[in-house]
Design a protein around this motif. Structure first.
Motif, PDB file in Angstrom:
ATOM      1  N   GLY A   1      92.408   0.826  68.338  1.00 38.41           N
ATOM      2  CA  GLY A   1      91.071   0.745  68.913  1.00 38.41           C
ATOM      3  C   GLY A   1      90.009   1.432  68.075  1.00 38.41           C
ATOM      4  O   GLY A   1      88.830   1.418  68.424  1.00 38.41           O
ATOM      5  N   LEU A   2      90.400   2.025  66.940  1.00 36.38           N
ATOM      6  CA  LEU A   2      89.427   2.659  66.056  1.00 36.38           C
ATOM      7  C   LEU A   2      88.714   1.604  65.224  1.00 36.38           C
ATOM      8  O   LEU A   2      89.231   0.505  64.993  1.00 36.38           O
ATOM      9  N   THR A   3      87.532   1.924  64.768  1.00 36.48           N
ATOM     10  CA  THR A   3      86.788   1.023  63.903  1.00 36.48           C
ATOM     11  C   THR A   3      87.450   0.966  62.537  1.00 36.48           C
ATOM     12  O   THR A   3      87.727   2.013  61.935  1.00 36.48           O
ATOM     13  N   ALA A   4      87.729  -0.241  62.060  1.00 33.62           N
ATOM     14  CA  ALA A   4      88.351  -0.388  60.750  1.00 33.62           C
ATOM     15  C   ALA A   4      87.381   0.062  59.658  1.00 33.62           C
ATOM     16  O   ALA A   4      86.162   0.003  59.827  1.00 33.62           O
ATOM     17  N   GLY A   5      87.932   0.521  58.528  1.00 29.52           N
ATOM     18  CA  GLY A   5      87.091   0.962  57.425  1.00 29.52           C
ATOM     19  C   GLY A   5      86.266  -0.179  56.858  1.00 29.52           C
ATOM     20  O   GLY A   5      86.755  -1.295  56.698  1.00 29.52           O
ATOM     21  N   ASN A   6      84.987   0.088  56.574  1.00 30.31           N
ATOM     22  CA  ASN A   6      84.138  -0.929  55.956  1.00 30.31           C
ATOM     23  C   ASN A   6      84.178  -0.768  54.441  1.00 30.31           C
ATOM     24  O   ASN A   6      84.655   0.250  53.930  1.00 30.31           O
ATOM     25  N   PRO A   7      83.690  -1.758  53.680  1.00 32.03           N
ATOM     26  CA  PRO A   7      83.774  -1.679  52.214  1.00 32.03           C
ATOM     27  C   PRO A   7      83.171  -0.408  51.630  1.00 32.03           C
ATOM     28  O   PRO A   7      83.723   0.159  50.679  1.00 32.03           O
ATOM     29  N   SER A   8      82.062   0.061  52.190  1.00 30.37           N
ATOM     30  CA  SER A   8      81.433   1.266  51.645  1.00 30.37           C
ATOM     31  C   SER A   8      82.313   2.491  51.827  1.00 30.37           C
ATOM     32  O   SER A   8      82.509   3.286  50.899  1.00 30.37           O
ATOM     33  N   SER A   9      82.863   2.659  53.039  1.00 24.51           N
ATOM     34  CA  SER A   9      83.705   3.831  53.289  1.00 24.51           C
ATOM     35  C   SER A   9      84.993   3.755  52.501  1.00 24.51           C
ATOM     36  O   SER A   9      85.489   4.763  51.985  1.00 24.51           O
ATOM     37  N   LEU A  10      85.550   2.547  52.350  1.00 20.05           N
ATOM     38  CA  LEU A  10      86.787   2.405  51.578  1.00 20.05           C
ATOM     39  C   LEU A  10      86.528   2.648  50.092  1.00 20.05           C
ATOM     40  O   LEU A  10      87.375   3.204  49.391  1.00 20.05           O
ATOM     41  N   GLY A  11      85.347   2.231  49.611  1.00 21.30           N
ATOM     42  CA  GLY A  11      84.994   2.514  48.229  1.00 21.30           C
ATOM     43  C   GLY A  11      84.955   4.011  47.961  1.00 21.30           C
ATOM     44  O   GLY A  11      85.479   4.497  46.956  1.00 21.30           O
ATOM     45  N   LEU A  12      84.364   4.769  48.886  1.00 22.86           N
ATOM     46  CA  LEU A  12      84.320   6.227  48.752  1.00 22.86           C
ATOM     47  C   LEU A  12      85.713   6.833  48.887  1.00 22.86           C
ATOM     48  O   LEU A  12      86.046   7.809  48.210  1.00 22.86           O
ATOM     49  N   PHE A  13      86.520   6.250  49.770  1.00 24.82           N
ATOM     50  CA  PHE A  13      87.899   6.727  49.972  1.00 24.82           C
ATOM     51  C   PHE A  13      88.676   6.681  48.664  1.00 24.82           C
ATOM     52  O   PHE A  13      89.292   7.670  48.247  1.00 24.82           O
ATOM     53  N   PHE A  14      88.636   5.536  47.987  1.00 27.23           N
ATOM     54  CA  PHE A  14      89.383   5.401  46.736  1.00 27.23           C
ATOM     55  C   PHE A  14      88.735   6.182  45.599  1.00 27.23           C
ATOM     56  O   PHE A  14      89.435   6.689  44.714  1.00 27.23           O
ATOM     57  N   ALA A  15      87.414   6.308  45.616  1.00 29.59           N
ATOM     58  CA  ALA A  15      86.730   7.065  44.565  1.00 29.59           C
ATOM     59  C   ALA A  15      87.117   8.541  44.614  1.00 29.59           C
ATOM     60  O   ALA A  15      87.352   9.168  43.568  1.00 29.59           O
ATOM     61  N   ILE A  16      87.192   9.119  45.823  1.00 32.93           N
ATOM     62  CA  ILE A  16      87.530  10.541  45.920  1.00 32.93           C
ATOM     63  C   ILE A  16      88.976  10.783  45.498  1.00 32.93           C
ATOM     64  O   ILE A  16      89.309  11.821  44.918  1.00 32.93           O
ATOM     65  N   TRP A  17      89.850   9.800  45.762  1.00 31.57           N
ATOM     66  CA  TRP A  17      91.226   9.918  45.271  1.00 31.57           C
ATOM     67  C   TRP A  17      91.264   9.775  43.750  1.00 31.57           C
ATOM     68  O   TRP A  17      92.121  10.354  43.080  1.00 31.57           O
ATOM     69  N   GLY A  18      90.333   9.010  43.201  1.00 29.33           N
ATOM     70  CA  GLY A  18      90.235   8.922  41.744  1.00 29.33           C
ATOM     71  C   GLY A  18      89.837  10.248  41.126  1.00 29.33           C
ATOM     72  O   GLY A  18      90.352  10.627  40.067  1.00 29.33           O
ATOM     73  N   VAL A  19      88.939  10.974  41.799  1.00 29.62           N
ATOM     74  CA  VAL A  19      88.539  12.296  41.316  1.00 29.62           C
ATOM     75  C   VAL A  19      89.732  13.247  41.323  1.00 29.62           C
ATOM     76  O   VAL A  19      89.968  13.978  40.354  1.00 29.62           O
ATOM     77  N   LEU A  20      90.497  13.248  42.416  1.00 30.89           N
ATOM     78  CA  LEU A  20      91.684  14.093  42.495  1.00 30.89           C
ATOM     79  C   LEU A  20      92.671  13.753  41.381  1.00 30.89           C
ATOM     80  O   LEU A  20      93.225  14.645  40.724  1.00 30.89           O
ATOM     81  N   THR A  21      92.885  12.467  41.150  1.00 24.19           N
ATOM     82  CA  THR A  21      93.869  12.037  40.159  1.00 24.19           C
ATOM     83  C   THR A  21      93.424  12.392  38.747  1.00 24.19           C
ATOM     84  O   THR A  21      94.251  12.744  37.896  1.00 24.19           O
ATOM     85  N   LEU A  22      92.116  12.306  38.480  1.00 28.13           N
ATOM     86  CA  LEU A  22      91.598  12.724  37.180  1.00 28.13           C
ATOM     87  C   LEU A  22      91.884  14.207  36.950  1.00 28.13           C
ATOM     88  O   LEU A  22      92.285  14.609  35.856  1.00 28.13           O
ATOM     89  N   PHE A  23      91.692  15.008  37.994  1.00 28.87           N
ATOM     90  CA  PHE A  23      91.991  16.439  37.915  1.00 28.87           C
ATOM     91  C   PHE A  23      93.480  16.659  37.630  1.00 28.87           C
ATOM     92  O   PHE A  23      93.845  17.472  36.775  1.00 28.87           O
ATOM     93  N   LEU A  24      94.339  15.919  38.316  1.00 26.48           N
ATOM     94  CA  LEU A  24      95.775  16.065  38.105  1.00 26.48           C
ATOM     95  C   LEU A  24      96.194  15.541  36.736  1.00 26.48           C
ATOM     96  O   LEU A  24      97.136  16.060  36.124  1.00 26.48           O
ATOM     97  N   PHE A  25      95.496  14.504  36.237  1.00 25.03           N
ATOM     98  CA  PHE A  25      95.802  13.985  34.897  1.00 25.03           C
ATOM     99  C   PHE A  25      95.634  15.082  33.848  1.00 25.03           C
ATOM    100  O   PHE A  25      96.443  15.195  32.917  1.00 25.03           O
ATOM    101  N   ILE A  26      94.606  15.903  33.998  1.00 29.25           N
ATOM    102  CA  ILE A  26      94.405  17.019  33.068  1.00 29.25           C
ATOM    103  C   ILE A  26      95.625  17.935  33.091  1.00 29.25           C
ATOM    104  O   ILE A  26      96.039  18.476  32.061  1.00 29.25           O
ATOM    105  N   GLY A  27      96.219  18.088  34.265  1.00 31.01           N
ATOM    106  CA  GLY A  27      97.406  18.921  34.387  1.00 31.01           C
ATOM    107  C   GLY A  27      98.625  18.345  33.697  1.00 31.01           C
ATOM    108  O   GLY A  27      99.578  19.072  33.398  1.00 31.01           O
ATOM    109  N   THR A  28      98.632  17.038  33.417  1.00 29.32           N
ATOM    110  CA  THR A  28      99.790  16.421  32.761  1.00 29.32           C
ATOM    111  C   THR A  28      99.729  16.519  31.235  1.00 29.32           C
ATOM    112  O   THR A  28     100.685  16.130  30.565  1.00 29.32           O
ATOM    113  N   LEU A  29      98.625  17.027  30.692  1.00 29.37           N
ATOM    114  CA  LEU A  29      98.460  17.029  29.236  1.00 29.37           C
ATOM    115  C   LEU A  29      99.486  17.910  28.530  1.00 29.37           C
ATOM    116  O   LEU A  29      99.690  17.773  27.334  1.00 29.37           O
TER     117      LEU A  29
END
Length: 205
Positions: A110-138
């Motif tokens: 019954g919750l409102t499904a994610g819209n394109p804008s919110s999903l875009g931000l969702f994946f972008a913030i995970w991209g930021v986290l992954t970029l940070f973790l990528f530095i840790g793999t160097l």
């Protein structure tokens, strides 16, 4: 007396010793489980992004159990091994998959499904986290660097995909996802086979 010492992959070796006969009990490396949970689930979702099938119970189940719960377990085991990076990475991506399943099944609750804008931000913030973790793999293996580099690119491409609603971008995301998931599977196979055979079967760089 119990003495703990670090070895390769930041694992602990509890050395149980008495006055006469010390013995060593090896702690298992959970990275293979975490990488396979992530890699196999990512590859299957990427086939969806290529348009081969819709998000169905197969993907949802993989996201909950193997991509989600298995990675969280791997993260907890990495914590016991004293590996901060593995703890953060596996636990985070395990919870990512559980969150992703929640986002895609929100309509059932019954919750409102994610819209394109919110999903875009969702994946972008995970991209930021992954970029940070990528530095840790160097300082890690080349194989692990490839996993996190391609995953960083994947998250940002998927964010663009939701922002533009472009089918061509979704196809690109599918291709990158297969490369990313496949590299994670390769790294997992290398971790397991190299340790099992006591020599390099699959080079990890």
């Amino acid at each position: 007396m119990v003495v703990y010492s670090f070895i390769y992959y930041d694992k602990f070796l509890p050395i149980m010793a008495d006055n006469e006969s010390p013995s060593i009990r090896k702690i298992a490396n959970p990275a293979g489980l975490g990488l396979l949970g992530f890699g196999m689930t990512t590859v299957l979702l990427s086939f969806h992004n290529l348009g081969l099938y819709s998000v169905d119970s197969m993907i949802v189940s993989m996201g909950i159990f193997y991509g989600g719960i298995a990675q969280v377990i791997a993260g907890i085991l990495e914590y016991k091994n004293g590996n901060t990076f593995g703890t953060v990475a596996f636990t985070s991506y395990g919870l990512f998959w559980l969150t992703f399943v929640g986002v895609n099944t929100a309509g059932l609750t019954g919750l409102t499904a994610g819209n394109p804008s919110s999903l875009g931000l969702f994946f972008a913030i995970w991209g930021v986290l992954t970029l940070f973790l990528f530095i840790g793999t160097l300082k890690g293996t080349r194989a692990l660097q490839v996993v996190f580099l391609t995953l960083t690119i994947l998250f940002f491409v998927v964010a663009i995909r939701f922002g533009t609603q472009n089918a061509d971008v979704a196809y690109v995301a599918g291709v990158i996802g297969i490369i990313c998931g496949g590299s994670a599977m390769y790294t997992a196979f290398g971790e397991v086979l190299n340790e099992q055979h006591g020599k390099t079967i699959l080079p990890l760089g």
